[in-house]
Design a protein around this motif. Structure first.
Motif, PDB file in Angstrom:
ATOM      1  N   UNK A 136      80.382  60.198  78.672  1.00  0.00           N
ATOM      2  CA  UNK A 136      80.390  60.839  77.350  1.00  0.00           C
ATOM      3  C   UNK A 136      80.281  59.845  76.195  1.00  0.00           C
ATOM      4  N   UNK A 137      80.857  58.670  76.349  1.00  0.00           N
ATOM      5  CA  UNK A 137      80.833  57.709  75.252  1.00  0.00           C
ATOM      6  C   UNK A 137      79.407  57.354  74.842  1.00  0.00           C
ATOM      7  N   UNK A 138      78.523  57.202  75.814  1.00  0.00           N
ATOM      8  CA  UNK A 138      77.156  56.760  75.524  1.00  0.00           C
ATOM      9  C   UNK A 138      76.124  57.876  75.605  1.00  0.00           C
ATOM     10  N   UNK A 139      76.566  59.103  75.878  1.00  0.00           N
ATOM     11  CA  UNK A 139      75.626  60.213  76.078  1.00  0.00           C
ATOM     12  C   UNK A 139      74.708  60.417  74.880  1.00  0.00           C
ATOM     13  N   UNK A 140      75.258  60.308  73.681  1.00  0.00           N
ATOM     14  CA  UNK A 140      74.472  60.502  72.460  1.00  0.00           C
ATOM     15  C   UNK A 140      73.263  59.565  72.420  1.00  0.00           C
ATOM     16  N   UNK A 141      73.479  58.297  72.725  1.00  0.00           N
ATOM     17  CA  UNK A 141      72.393  57.325  72.644  1.00  0.00           C
ATOM     18  C   UNK A 141      71.347  57.557  73.734  1.00  0.00           C
ATOM     19  N   UNK A 142      71.800  57.828  74.955  1.00  0.00           N
ATOM     20  CA  UNK A 142      70.828  58.072  76.032  1.00  0.00           C
ATOM     21  C   UNK A 142      69.955  59.288  75.725  1.00  0.00           C
ATOM     22  N   UNK A 143      70.571  60.350  75.244  1.00  0.00           N
ATOM     23  CA  UNK A 143      69.818  61.576  74.982  1.00  0.00           C
ATOM     24  C   UNK A 143      68.850  61.413  73.819  1.00  0.00           C
ATOM     25  N   UNK A 144      69.268  60.741  72.760  1.00  0.00           N
ATOM     26  CA  UNK A 144      68.373  60.576  71.614  1.00  0.00           C
ATOM     27  C   UNK A 144      67.188  59.689  71.973  1.00  0.00           C
ATOM     28  N   UNK A 145      67.411  58.647  72.738  1.00  0.00           N
ATOM     29  CA  UNK A 145      66.314  57.779  73.156  1.00  0.00           C
ATOM     30  C   UNK A 145      65.372  58.505  74.107  1.00  0.00           C
TER      31      UNK A 145
ATOM     32  N   UNK B 205      72.538  76.719  68.698  1.00  0.00           N
ATOM     33  CA  UNK B 205      72.578  75.911  67.487  1.00  0.00           C
ATOM     34  C   UNK B 205      73.220  74.568  67.807  1.00  0.00           C
ATOM     35  N   UNK B 206      73.212  73.662  66.819  1.00  0.00           N
ATOM     36  CA  UNK B 206      73.692  72.304  67.096  1.00  0.00           C
ATOM     37  C   UNK B 206      75.178  72.276  67.435  1.00  0.00           C
ATOM     38  N   UNK B 207      75.955  73.165  66.817  1.00  0.00           N
ATOM     39  CA  UNK B 207      77.390  73.189  67.113  1.00  0.00           C
ATOM     40  C   UNK B 207      77.637  73.593  68.557  1.00  0.00           C
ATOM     41  N   UNK B 208      76.886  74.577  69.027  1.00  0.00           N
ATOM     42  CA  UNK B 208      77.030  75.026  70.410  1.00  0.00           C
ATOM     43  C   UNK B 208      76.636  73.932  71.384  1.00  0.00           C
ATOM     44  N   UNK B 209      75.520  73.266  71.093  1.00  0.00           N
ATOM     45  CA  UNK B 209      75.068  72.187  71.970  1.00  0.00           C
ATOM     46  C   UNK B 209      76.096  71.058  71.994  1.00  0.00           C
ATOM     47  N   UNK B 210      76.662  70.711  70.842  1.00  0.00           N
ATOM     48  CA  UNK B 210      77.678  69.654  70.801  1.00  0.00           C
ATOM     49  C   UNK B 210      78.886  70.021  71.666  1.00  0.00           C
ATOM     50  N   UNK B 211      79.366  71.245  71.498  1.00  0.00           N
ATOM     51  CA  UNK B 211      80.513  71.690  72.302  1.00  0.00           C
ATOM     52  C   UNK B 211      80.189  71.645  73.794  1.00  0.00           C
ATOM     53  N   UNK B 212      78.994  72.112  74.155  1.00  0.00           N
ATOM     54  CA  UNK B 212      78.622  72.153  75.574  1.00  0.00           C
ATOM     55  C   UNK B 212      78.445  70.763  76.155  1.00  0.00           C
ATOM     56  N   UNK B 213      77.879  69.846  75.376  1.00  0.00           N
ATOM     57  CA  UNK B 213      77.742  68.473  75.860  1.00  0.00           C
ATOM     58  C   UNK B 213      79.103  67.844  76.099  1.00  0.00           C
ATOM     59  N   UNK B 214      80.032  68.028  75.171  1.00  0.00           N
ATOM     60  CA  UNK B 214      81.371  67.452  75.325  1.00  0.00           C
ATOM     61  C   UNK B 214      82.106  68.040  76.524  1.00  0.00           C
ATOM     62  N   UNK B 215      81.736  69.261  76.882  1.00  0.00           N
ATOM     63  CA  UNK B 215      82.367  69.914  78.023  1.00  0.00           C
ATOM     64  C   UNK B 215      81.661  69.589  79.340  1.00  0.00           C
ATOM     65  N   UNK B 216      80.336  69.496  79.312  1.00  0.00           N
ATOM     66  CA  UNK B 216      79.555  69.437  80.544  1.00  0.00           C
ATOM     67  C   UNK B 216      79.135  68.035  80.976  1.00  0.00           C
ATOM     68  N   UNK B 217      79.000  67.107  80.032  1.00  0.00           N
ATOM     69  CA  UNK B 217      78.646  65.737  80.424  1.00  0.00           C
ATOM     70  C   UNK B 217      79.841  65.133  81.162  1.00  0.00           C
ATOM     71  N   UNK B 218      79.642  64.572  82.355  1.00  0.00           N
ATOM     72  CA  UNK B 218      80.761  63.956  83.078  1.00  0.00           C
ATOM     73  C   UNK B 218      81.488  62.938  82.201  1.00  0.00           C
ATOM     74  N   UNK B 219      82.801  62.945  82.280  1.00  0.00           N
ATOM     75  CA  UNK B 219      83.630  62.175  81.352  1.00  0.00           C
ATOM     76  C   UNK B 219      83.245  60.704  81.270  1.00  0.00           C
ATOM     77  N   UNK B 220      82.878  60.124  82.408  1.00  0.00           N
ATOM     78  CA  UNK B 220      82.595  58.690  82.406  1.00  0.00           C
ATOM     79  C   UNK B 220      81.320  58.326  81.638  1.00  0.00           C
TER      80      UNK B 220
END
Length: 216
Positions: free
Chosen positions: A172-181, A155-170
């Protein structure tokens, strides 16, 4: 998918688009807030088209609240669910004026207390308007995260938690925009454009979609 694969995926996203941002048009946090409320189950193109008519004369909580539901409706009736959204926008403006001095609040709790604002919308505001690390998981991000293997979840909550954990820290700030595009233009729902994908060699999706034959 391991950490180095994820890092390489986001390295490529960053190299191709160093400063990603929303495709919604806005100049202030308030304008972004209203645009995101209106964008639920609607395209950014349709929202931008409507707001280009509204914002030149009405782009503050006071001005939009003064319109009322009946006055706002003609501006946004081309957007899906416009009746509900008109009520939410006017009520949001009232709350901003009465409780927040006409300013958009900066906490998740206060944002989610606004009509028409859920966790996804709050994340967009926190990230895009206020520069906080937050990932708003919409249908595009949910699909890309699961299909590629970047951050699977049921579900979306699980994906959000996993992205915040698994996307390399440097990244994370822009991960949302790259993934949506990526989900909007390349890793599309029905038939992903794997032949034109910059991360196809790192993606776990099988089978890859071949280049369509000419004339098909």
């Amino acid at each position: 998918m391991n950490t180095e694969q994820r890092r390489e995926i986001f390295r490529r996203f960053q190299a191709a688009n160093p400063h990603p941002t929303t495709e919604l048009e806005y100049t202030t946090p308030f304008e972004l807030l209203i645009a995101v409320i209106l964008s639920a189950q609607a395209t950014d193109v349709s929202v931008n088209k409507a707001l280009r008519k509204l914002y030149p004369t009405h782009n503050t909580p006071e001005q939009i609240y003064a319109l009322g539901v009946e006055g706002l409706t003609p501006y946004i009736q081309s957007i899906g669910l416009y009746r509900t959204k008109a009520r939410n926008v006017i009520e949001t403006c009232r709350i901003l004026l009465e409780r927040h001095g006409g300013e958009v609040p900066r906490t998740r709790e206060e944002l989610e207390a606004l009509p028409g604002v859920g966790r996804k919308t709050a994340n967009v505001i926190l990230n895009t308007a206020f520069g906080e690390v937050a990932i708003a998981v919409d249908t595009h991000i949910f699909r890309v995260s699961n299909r590629t293997g970047i951050a699977p979840g049921k579900n979306v909550e699980q994906v959000e938690r996993n992205l915040l954990k698994l996307v390399p820290e440097e990244y994370r700030m822009d991960a949302h925009h790259w993934l949506i595009l990526h989900g909007r233009y390349t890793c599309i729902a029905r038939l992903p454009k794997c032949w034109n994908c910059m991360i196809a060699d790192l993606c776990e999706y099988e089978p890859k979609t071949p280049l369509p034959e000419k004339g098909v």
